[in-house]
Design a protein around this motif. Structure first.
Motif, PDB file in Angstrom:
ATOM      1  N   TYR A   1      -2.183  12.645  -0.649  1.00 13.08           N
ATOM      2  CA  TYR A   1      -1.419  11.449  -0.703  1.00 13.08           C
ATOM      3  C   TYR A   1      -0.630  11.106  -2.012  1.00 13.08           C
ATOM      4  O   TYR A   1       0.430  10.403  -1.985  1.00 13.08           O
ATOM      5  CB  TYR A   1      -2.833  10.346  -0.648  1.00 13.08           C
ATOM      6  CG  TYR A   1      -3.234  10.606   0.613  1.00 13.08           C
ATOM      7  CD1 TYR A   1      -2.756  10.821   1.895  1.00 13.08           C
ATOM      8  CD2 TYR A   1      -4.806  10.272   0.863  1.00 13.08           C
ATOM      9  CE1 TYR A   1      -3.580  11.140   2.928  1.00 13.08           C
ATOM     10  CE2 TYR A   1      -5.365  10.481   2.022  1.00 13.08           C
ATOM     11  CZ  TYR A   1      -5.015  10.853   3.094  1.00 13.08           C
ATOM     12  OH  TYR A   1      -5.590  11.157   4.265  1.00 13.08           O
ATOM     13  N   ALA A   2      -1.115  11.665  -3.188  1.00 12.64           N
ATOM     14  CA  ALA A   2      -0.497  11.527  -4.350  1.00 12.64           C
ATOM     15  C   ALA A   2       1.057  11.984  -4.272  1.00 12.64           C
ATOM     16  O   ALA A   2       1.996  11.419  -4.693  1.00 12.64           O
ATOM     17  CB  ALA A   2      -1.105  12.101  -5.399  1.00 12.64           C
TER      18      ALA A   2
ATOM     19  N   ALA B   1      -3.491   1.830  -0.691  1.00  9.25           N
ATOM     20  CA  ALA B   1      -2.329   1.054  -0.863  1.00  9.25           C
ATOM     21  C   ALA B   1      -2.338   0.846  -2.518  1.00  9.25           C
ATOM     22  O   ALA B   1      -1.127   0.604  -3.007  1.00  9.25           O
ATOM     23  CB  ALA B   1      -2.737  -0.328  -0.239  1.00  9.25           C
ATOM     24  N   LEU B   2      -3.229   0.935  -3.113  1.00  8.99           N
ATOM     25  CA  LEU B   2      -3.049   0.895  -4.754  1.00  8.99           C
ATOM     26  C   LEU B   2      -2.404   1.873  -5.351  1.00  8.99           C
ATOM     27  O   LEU B   2      -1.638   2.073  -6.077  1.00  8.99           O
ATOM     28  CB  LEU B   2      -4.442   0.862  -5.245  1.00  8.99           C
ATOM     29  CG  LEU B   2      -5.156  -0.645  -5.365  1.00  8.99           C
ATOM     30  CD1 LEU B   2      -6.601  -0.536  -5.799  1.00  8.99           C
ATOM     31  CD2 LEU B   2      -4.455  -1.823  -5.708  1.00  8.99           C
ATOM     32  N   LEU B   3      -2.610   3.202  -4.584  1.00 10.07           N
ATOM     33  CA  LEU B   3      -2.097   4.541  -4.948  1.00 10.07           C
ATOM     34  C   LEU B   3      -0.510   4.437  -4.934  1.00 10.07           C
ATOM     35  O   LEU B   3       0.403   4.653  -5.603  1.00 10.07           O
ATOM     36  CB  LEU B   3      -2.459   5.527  -3.978  1.00 10.07           C
ATOM     37  CG  LEU B   3      -1.888   6.973  -4.618  1.00 10.07           C
ATOM     38  CD1 LEU B   3      -2.482   7.314  -6.058  1.00 10.07           C
ATOM     39  CD2 LEU B   3      -2.279   8.067  -3.395  1.00 10.07           C
ATOM     40  N   ALA B   4       0.004   3.675  -3.743  1.00  6.28           N
ATOM     41  CA  ALA B   4       1.266   3.504  -3.386  1.00  6.28           C
ATOM     42  C   ALA B   4       2.167   2.647  -4.322  1.00  6.28           C
ATOM     43  O   ALA B   4       3.037   2.631  -4.574  1.00  6.28           O
ATOM     44  CB  ALA B   4       1.511   3.211  -1.671  1.00  6.28           C
ATOM     45  N   ILE B   5       1.371   1.463  -4.405  1.00  6.74           N
ATOM     46  CA  ILE B   5       1.661   0.546  -5.066  1.00  6.74           C
ATOM     47  C   ILE B   5       2.180   0.964  -6.828  1.00  6.74           C
ATOM     48  O   ILE B   5       3.038   0.678  -7.487  1.00  6.74           O
ATOM     49  CB  ILE B   5       0.803  -0.797  -5.310  1.00  6.74           C
ATOM     50  CG1 ILE B   5       0.819  -1.722  -4.005  1.00  6.74           C
ATOM     51  CG2 ILE B   5       1.364  -1.718  -6.341  1.00  6.74           C
ATOM     52  CD1 ILE B   5      -0.051  -2.569  -3.647  1.00  6.74           C
ATOM     53  N   ALA B   6       0.885   1.664  -7.514  1.00 10.36           N
ATOM     54  CA  ALA B   6       1.251   2.218  -8.589  1.00 10.36           C
ATOM     55  C   ALA B   6       2.294   3.184  -8.801  1.00 10.36           C
ATOM     56  O   ALA B   6       2.915   3.398  -9.749  1.00 10.36           O
ATOM     57  CB  ALA B   6      -0.002   3.215  -9.021  1.00 10.36           C
ATOM     58  N   ALA B   7       2.922   3.615  -7.677  1.00  4.88           N
ATOM     59  CA  ALA B   7       3.860   4.614  -7.481  1.00  4.88           C
ATOM     60  C   ALA B   7       5.163   3.856  -7.579  1.00  4.88           C
ATOM     61  O   ALA B   7       6.311   4.512  -7.133  1.00  4.88           O
ATOM     62  CB  ALA B   7       3.759   5.600  -6.393  1.00  4.88           C
ATOM     63  N   GLY B   8       5.104   2.352  -7.346  1.00 10.75           N
ATOM     64  CA  GLY B   8       6.123   1.774  -7.239  1.00 10.75           C
ATOM     65  C   GLY B   8       6.683   1.500  -5.763  1.00 10.75           C
ATOM     66  O   GLY B   8       7.885   1.037  -5.589  1.00 10.75           O
ATOM     67  N   LYS B   9       5.912   1.986  -4.709  1.00  8.45           N
ATOM     68  CA  LYS B   9       6.558   1.866  -3.283  1.00  8.45           C
ATOM     69  C   LYS B   9       6.098   0.470  -2.745  1.00  8.45           C
ATOM     70  O   LYS B   9       4.939   0.086  -3.047  1.00  8.45           O
ATOM     71  CB  LYS B   9       5.679   2.970  -2.511  1.00  8.45           C
ATOM     72  CG  LYS B   9       5.958   4.394  -3.061  1.00  8.45           C
ATOM     73  CD  LYS B   9       7.520   4.698  -3.159  1.00  8.45           C
ATOM     74  CE  LYS B   9       7.452   6.231  -3.712  1.00  8.45           C
ATOM     75  NZ  LYS B   9       9.198   6.631  -3.723  1.00  8.45           N
TER      76      LYS B   9
END
Length: 334
Positions: free
Chosen positions: A66-67, A91-99
């Motif tokens: 996912y990363a 969701a937090l993973l995607a948000i942290a990536a700016g998505k």
């Protein structure tokens, strides 16, 4: 009656699919068939599974984590389609990536997790929405127009049910507490969100239910109280295929929504004065409407949709927290 904008007129975005399961397949197929957007990448913890899924749904890029998916520069927006228990983390993973992010319903396990995700989105300035596709379907827009016009008078009662038959299988996510299983978060979220959409957040919640042998909710009945003389009566079960219909009754008439009320369907209006008419707009797929909404809002620079606001998601999650508390369901780690 105003018609909803065609999904194909929405701007084109590049989607990354997080989770290679059935709902992700349905979403991607609708996206490709009915919009100008495309799923450009899929990510899964099992690369072989992701590769098979990508081949079946016409997605060119495969990631074995996912990363890697959320870091992919060709991805504009991430669709989170993993089990409920994983929604917060992914969701937090995607948000942290700016998505930007579209998160499958139920949005998270509970309202506290939902607030954490939405606070992160606010800090990052990205778009986030719960994938409650029902809110964007043509028949639901038509229902709003009818209620707003006063055609059936003051709404007195709303009924909605969603039951499906799933044999007891402790290894299934639906029966697994660790994966936030149970009828409510998977099926009951539809009638709960439908009532919230048409009537707003309730004044009080009254629930009764039975648990499965694995400790999740197998069946629930709910009454939402809106004060004065309005209430919603909802039901959900894992143990039987129910009609999955809905009805809205007012002082001047009633609306019967055919099953499945949460998917593209028709409805009939029967007024107290004897006039009867039917709304029927054949619609393939259905998930393209929420995808088009995401594309339009992201393109205009918004961080949320007025049809599924962050507060709407928090209100629905709060109601479901109350229901679970009343019937005695807690998930590991809550």
């Amino acid at each position: 009656m105003t018609l909803i904008a065609e999904p194909r007129t929405a701007p084109a975005l590049r989607w990354g699919i997080l989770g290679a399961g059935n709902i992700a397949g349905h979403f991607t197929d609708a996206l490709h068939a009915e919009t100008e957007s495309r799923a450009v990448a899929v990510g899964s913890r099992n690369r072989d599974k992701a590769a098979r899924w990508a081949a079946a749904h016409g997605v060119p890029t495969v990631h074995g984590s996912y990363a890697e998916l959320v870091a992919d520069p060709q991805v504009d927006v991430v669709y989170v389609a993993t089990p409920h228990s994983e929604h917060r983390e992914h969701a937090l993973l995607a948000i942290a990536a700016g998505k930007h992010v579209l998160v499958e319903k139920a949005f998270t396990r509970n309202a506290a997790e939902a607030r954490e995700v939405l606070d992160a989105a606010k800090a990052a300035g990205v778009f986030v929405m719960e994938a409650m596709w029902t809110r964007f379907l043509p028949h639901v827009q038509a229902l709003h127009q009818i209620l707003d016009s006063g055609e059936i008078g003051e709404v007195v009662a709303l009924f909605a049910d969603h039951g499906q038959f799933f044999p007891l299988d402790p290894s299934s996510r639906l029966y697994d507490p660790a994966l936030a299983g149970g009828a409510l978060l998977d099926l009951g979220v539809y009638p709960v969100s439908f009532a919230h959409d048409l009537l707003g957040a309730p004044r009080s919640v009254h629930a009764t239910g039975q648990l499965t042998t694995t400790g999740v909710d197998g069946q629930i009945g709910v009454v939402l109280d809106y004060g004065e003389r309005t209430q919603a009566t909802l039901s959900t079960t894992l143990w039987a295929r129910t009609p999955t219909t809905a009805a809205i009754t007012g002082t001047d008439g009633a609306i019967t929504v055919e099953g499945s009320f949460y998917a593209p369907t028709s409805f009939t209006v029967q007024r107290r004065d004897g006039r009867v008419w039917t709304f029927d707009r054949p619609t393939p797929h259905g998930l393209q409407f929420e995808a088009a909404e995401v594309a339009r809002r992201i393109t205009e620079g918004a961080t949320q949709s007025p049809r599924m606001t962050w507060q709407h998601t928090l209100d629905v999650m709060t109601t479901m927290d109350t229901i679970r508390e009343q019937i005695g369901v807690r998930y590991p780690g809550e």
